[in-house]
Design a protein around this motif. Structure first.
Motif, PDB file in Angstrom:
ATOM      1  N   PRO A 213       1.266  -8.372   1.424  1.00 38.12           N
ATOM      2  CA  PRO A 213       2.440  -8.518   0.571  1.00 38.12           C
ATOM      3  C   PRO A 213       2.171  -8.032  -0.840  1.00 38.12           C
ATOM      4  CG  PRO A 213       1.407 -10.640   0.984  1.00 38.12           C
ATOM      5  CD  PRO A 213       0.719  -9.658   1.864  1.00 38.12           C
ATOM      6  N   TRP A 214       3.118  -7.323  -1.400  1.00 37.79           N
ATOM      7  CA  TRP A 214       2.949  -6.862  -2.780  1.00 37.79           C
ATOM      8  C   TRP A 214       4.119  -7.262  -3.670  1.00 37.79           C
ATOM      9  CZ3 TRP A 214       6.342  -3.469  -5.118  1.00 37.79           C
ATOM     10  CH2 TRP A 214       7.196  -2.739  -4.282  1.00 37.79           C
ATOM     11  N   LEU A 215       5.176  -7.745  -3.060  1.00 39.16           N
ATOM     12  CA  LEU A 215       6.319  -8.182  -3.855  1.00 39.16           C
ATOM     13  C   LEU A 215       6.776  -9.534  -3.309  1.00 39.16           C
ATOM     14  CD1 LEU A 215       8.484  -7.563  -5.994  1.00 39.16           C
ATOM     15  CD2 LEU A 215       9.743  -6.295  -4.255  1.00 39.16           C
ATOM     16  N   SER A 216       6.715 -10.532  -4.122  1.00 38.54           N
ATOM     17  CA  SER A 216       7.104 -11.857  -3.643  1.00 38.54           C
ATOM     18  C   SER A 216       7.661 -12.683  -4.799  1.00 38.54           C
ATOM     19  CB  SER A 216       5.906 -12.582  -3.018  1.00 38.54           C
ATOM     20  OG  SER A 216       4.899 -12.797  -3.987  1.00 38.54           O
ATOM     21  N   PHE A 217       8.377 -13.713  -4.451  1.00 44.19           N
ATOM     22  CA  PHE A 217       8.860 -14.591  -5.508  1.00 44.19           C
ATOM     23  C   PHE A 217       8.746 -16.039  -5.066  1.00 44.19           C
ATOM     24  CE2 PHE A 217      12.873 -16.222  -3.932  1.00 44.19           C
ATOM     25  CZ  PHE A 217      13.299 -15.288  -2.990  1.00 44.19           C
ATOM     26  N   ARG A 218       8.813 -16.902  -6.034  1.00 45.89           N
ATOM     27  CA  ARG A 218       8.732 -18.335  -5.753  1.00 45.89           C
ATOM     28  C   ARG A 218       9.467 -19.082  -6.854  1.00 45.89           C
ATOM     29  NH1 ARG A 218       3.956 -18.868  -9.041  1.00 45.89           N
ATOM     30  NH2 ARG A 218       3.492 -16.710  -9.482  1.00 45.89           N
ATOM     31  N   GLY A 219       9.952 -20.259  -6.494  1.00 44.70           N
ATOM     32  CA  GLY A 219      10.619 -21.091  -7.481  1.00 44.70           C
ATOM     33  C   GLY A 219       9.598 -21.744  -8.395  1.00 44.70           C
ATOM     34  N   ALA A 220       9.964 -21.890  -9.624  1.00 47.56           N
ATOM     35  CA  ALA A 220       9.039 -22.491 -10.592  1.00 47.56           C
ATOM     36  C   ALA A 220       9.847 -23.194 -11.672  1.00 47.56           C
ATOM     37  CB  ALA A 220       8.137 -21.420 -11.208  1.00 47.56           C
ATOM     38  N   ASP A 221      10.060 -24.506 -11.486  1.00 46.26           N
ATOM     39  CA  ASP A 221      10.728 -25.314 -12.509  1.00 46.26           C
ATOM     40  C   ASP A 221      12.060 -24.722 -12.953  1.00 46.26           C
ATOM     41  OD1 ASP A 221       8.614 -27.018 -12.394  1.00 46.26           O
ATOM     42  OD2 ASP A 221       7.572 -26.122 -14.108  1.00 46.26           O
ATOM     43  N   GLY A 222      12.891 -24.401 -12.001  1.00 48.13           N
ATOM     44  CA  GLY A 222      14.205 -23.864 -12.341  1.00 48.13           C
ATOM     45  C   GLY A 222      14.181 -22.395 -12.688  1.00 48.13           C
TER      46      GLY A 222
ATOM     47  N   LEU B  49       8.312 -13.817 -10.147  1.00 48.39           N
ATOM     48  CA  LEU B  49       8.275 -12.630  -9.292  1.00 48.39           C
ATOM     49  C   LEU B  49       6.893 -11.984  -9.417  1.00 48.39           C
ATOM     50  CD1 LEU B  49       9.923 -10.519  -7.540  1.00 48.39           C
ATOM     51  CD2 LEU B  49      10.299  -9.303  -9.699  1.00 48.39           C
ATOM     52  N   ASP B  50       6.163 -11.922  -8.302  1.00 40.53           N
ATOM     53  CA  ASP B  50       4.835 -11.309  -8.305  1.00 40.53           C
ATOM     54  C   ASP B  50       4.936  -9.861  -7.831  1.00 40.53           C
ATOM     55  OD1 ASP B  50       3.516 -13.636  -9.103  1.00 40.53           O
ATOM     56  OD2 ASP B  50       3.461 -14.396  -7.062  1.00 40.53           O
ATOM     57  N   VAL B  51       4.347  -8.971  -8.579  1.00 44.49           N
ATOM     58  CA  VAL B  51       4.378  -7.551  -8.235  1.00 44.49           C
ATOM     59  C   VAL B  51       2.947  -7.033  -8.209  1.00 44.49           C
ATOM     60  CG1 VAL B  51       5.257  -5.271  -8.851  1.00 44.49           C
ATOM     61  CG2 VAL B  51       6.595  -7.312  -9.429  1.00 44.49           C
ATOM     62  N   ALA B  52       2.527  -6.485  -7.077  1.00 42.65           N
ATOM     63  CA  ALA B  52       1.186  -5.899  -6.971  1.00 42.65           C
ATOM     64  C   ALA B  52       1.317  -4.591  -6.201  1.00 42.65           C
ATOM     65  CB  ALA B  52       0.243  -6.868  -6.255  1.00 42.65           C
TER      66      ALA B  52
ATOM     67  N   TRP C 223       5.401  -0.710 -16.883  1.00 40.22           N
ATOM     68  CA  TRP C 223       4.023  -0.629 -17.335  1.00 40.22           C
ATOM     69  C   TRP C 223       3.302   0.462 -16.557  1.00 40.22           C
ATOM     70  CZ3 TRP C 223       5.729  -4.668 -14.227  1.00 40.22           C
ATOM     71  CH2 TRP C 223       5.107  -4.813 -12.978  1.00 40.22           C
ATOM     72  N   SER C 224       2.165   0.821 -17.047  1.00 43.44           N
ATOM     73  CA  SER C 224       1.295   1.766 -16.346  1.00 43.44           C
ATOM     74  C   SER C 224       0.010   1.042 -16.004  1.00 43.44           C
ATOM     75  CB  SER C 224       0.985   2.974 -17.243  1.00 43.44           C
ATOM     76  OG  SER C 224       2.170   3.634 -17.599  1.00 43.44           O
ATOM     77  N   GLN C 225      -0.563   1.378 -14.882  1.00 45.47           N
ATOM     78  CA  GLN C 225      -1.832   0.755 -14.484  1.00 45.47           C
ATOM     79  C   GLN C 225      -2.734   1.823 -13.888  1.00 45.47           C
ATOM     80  OE1 GLN C 225       0.137  -2.067 -11.764  1.00 45.47           O
ATOM     81  NE2 GLN C 225      -0.863  -1.025 -10.041  1.00 45.47           N
ATOM     82  N   ASP C 226      -4.026   1.702 -14.162  1.00 44.08           N
ATOM     83  CA  ASP C 226      -4.956   2.698 -13.639  1.00 44.08           C
ATOM     84  C   ASP C 226      -5.672   2.208 -12.387  1.00 44.08           C
ATOM     85  OD1 ASP C 226      -6.554   0.814 -14.781  1.00 44.08           O
ATOM     86  OD2 ASP C 226      -7.318   2.104 -16.383  1.00 44.08           O
ATOM     87  N   ARG C 227      -5.404   0.986 -11.996  1.00 40.94           N
ATOM     88  CA  ARG C 227      -5.931   0.453 -10.748  1.00 40.94           C
ATOM     89  C   ARG C 227      -5.016  -0.696 -10.325  1.00 40.94           C
ATOM     90  NH1 ARG C 227      -9.002  -1.580 -14.903  1.00 40.94           N
ATOM     91  NH2 ARG C 227      -9.408  -3.816 -14.885  1.00 40.94           N
ATOM     92  N   PRO C 228      -5.134  -1.172  -9.105  1.00 37.20           N
ATOM     93  CA  PRO C 228      -4.210  -2.208  -8.631  1.00 37.20           C
ATOM     94  C   PRO C 228      -4.196  -3.435  -9.547  1.00 37.20           C
ATOM     95  CG  PRO C 228      -5.437  -1.323  -6.784  1.00 37.20           C
ATOM     96  CD  PRO C 228      -6.060  -0.739  -8.020  1.00 37.20           C
ATOM     97  N   GLN C 229      -3.025  -3.902  -9.817  1.00 37.82           N
ATOM     98  CA  GLN C 229      -2.839  -5.056 -10.682  1.00 37.82           C
ATOM     99  C   GLN C 229      -1.861  -6.020 -10.033  1.00 37.82           C
ATOM    100  OE1 GLN C 229      -4.372  -5.326 -13.695  1.00 37.82           O
ATOM    101  NE2 GLN C 229      -5.388  -3.367 -13.313  1.00 37.82           N
TER     102      GLN C 229
END
Lengths: 239, 181
Positions: free
Chosen positions: A137-146, A150-153, A195-201
């Motif tokens: 998985p590289w894109l996921s989300f979760r609830g957090a205190d209302g 969103l996690d992006v990798a 953003w730009s990244q030079d390796r997986p983030q």
């Protein structure tokens, strides 16, 4: 002249809510005897009330993110950083609300470079995931205190530019974090985080829903102007 | 660090290298600081840049913050100075809104929120920046005379006399437009 100054001072102190009981008595006598002072007091009170009724302007949603980004840029550091106004999530993903797992997946869509294989709640309370069978998985989300985290990798080993697009009418961006380091040119605005990244983030965006409807958030990653992959996920609105 | 942490603790956290602590301060004060600057310069884009600049300066000079004072007084002082310097750099006559310059405004319409806000802002731009600053701090940020003196770096007596004059200037400008009696 001195008496006049004293009258002006009395009126001003009353308008500013700084008057003592003794001064209040003197002011009452002044206003009863002096029509000019009475008119002056009334007009200044009107001004005070008018200004008090004007609503403040909302600052740009991305302002705080830009400030933190610039501080980091000034340091020239590439180390991990985070910006969580609530502080709680900065301690780790384990603090994400367990209740988030109960949220329904509204939709998952893979544009390119991966396919949907959710729902698959992760140990981190992800309630929707998107990715490929090889990269996970590289894109996921979760609830957090209302809010919604969103996690992006982006599953790309080399240098890529990543863009996350959301509807600012549906969500307010309140935080961006990256714990692995190596982000360059992080920018926000107009419903986008880039953003730009030079390796997986792994980058996490914290969004506050503005409506109950929820809305789709789109992510794409590209290199040298060519889109390599992307996806979108429907985030929930206010519960 | 949470939203409930007091300013002094957050400042100490920043000095210890905790950017998150500064993030909380930014979130806490970005609204008031942005609004103070916006009232000073009127242009929203300029206000955004100047707010950002004020917080960056605050972060850079945090070690010089005297914790006998309140953090908000300090950040307001930086913000107002940023706005005043910006106005000096761009010393030009602020273009008056055509509506403000004309006398054909319907008084009832003028009381509608947005219109009133715009007319007040137009009037604010017609008085000197120094006078504007005291009005903004007093009426939009509820600062006391003492706090205004700290923020502006002037004696309290000067604050009061400046406020006295500025308030009457603004009142007369708005009265001329039928916004005030």
């Amino acid at each position: 002249m001195k008496a006049h100054d004293d009258h002006d001072d009395l009126i001003q102190r009353d308008i500013d809510g700084r008057i003592t009981e003794n001064e209040r008595t003197r002011l009452a006598a002044l206003l009863a005897d002096d029509p000019g002072a009475r008119q002056d007091h009334r007009r200044l009170a009107s001004l005070r009330d008018l200004l008090a009724g004007l609503p403040p302007e909302e600052p740009p949603a991305h302002l705080s993110v830009k400030v933190l980004r610039d501080i980091r840029a000034r340091r020239g550091a590439k180390g991990a950083w985070s910006f969580w106004p609530g502080g709680r999530l900065a301690l780790g993903y384990g603090y994400a609300a367990a209740a988030g797992a109960a949220l329904a997946i509204l939709a998952i869509h893979a544009a390119t470079g991966g396919r949907a294989f959710g729902p698959e709640p992760s140990p981190r309370n992800a309630v929707a995931t998107i990715g490929s069978e090889t990269t996970g998985p590289w894109l996921s989300f979760r609830g957090a205190d209302g809010k919604v985290a969103l996690d992006v990798a982006a599953p790309e080993k080399g240098a890529v530019d990543v863009t996350v697009a959301y509807d600012p009418k549906s969500f307010q961006l309140v935080g961006v974090t990256n714990r692995t380091g190596g982000l360059d040119r992080l920018s926000t605005g107009d419903g986008q985080v880039r953003w730009s990244q030079d390796r997986p983030q792994r980058v996490t965006l914290l969004l506050t829903p503005r409506t109950s409807a929820g809305a789709r958030v789109e992510v794409k990653y590209s290199a040298e102007g060519k889109v390599l992959g992307g996806g979108s996920v429907e985030l929930p609105g206010i519960n | 660090m949470t939203n409930e942490t007091d300013d002094t603790t957050l400042v100490q956290g920043c000095l210890d290298g905790d950017d998150q602590a500064f993030g909380v301060l930014v979130l806490r004060y970005q609204g008031p600081v942005f609004n103070a600057i916006l009232r000073m310069v009127r242009d929203r884009d300029d206000a955004t840049d100047l707010t950002q600049s004020a917080f960056l300066k605050a972060h850079r000079e945090l070690a010089r913050f005297d914790d006998r004072h309140k953090f908000f007084s300090w950040i307001y002082r930086i913000a107002i100075n940023e706005a005043l310097n910006h106005l000096k750099r761009n010393r030009r006559q602020e273009p008056l809104d055509g509506d403000f310059a004309s006398d054909d405004r319907d008084p009832e319409r003028a009381f509608a929120g947005v219109e009133t806000s715009r007319l007040v802002q137009d009037a604010l731009m017609r008085i000197t920046p120094d006078s504007r600053a005291v009005l903004i701090l007093r009426h939009f940020h509820d600062c006391s005379y003492e706090e205004m003196a700290t923020v502006l770096g002037i004696p309290e007596k000067t604050v009061k006399s400046r406020l006295f004059t500025a308030r009457r200037q603004l009142r007369d400008l708005l009265a001329a437009k039928g916004i005030l009696p």
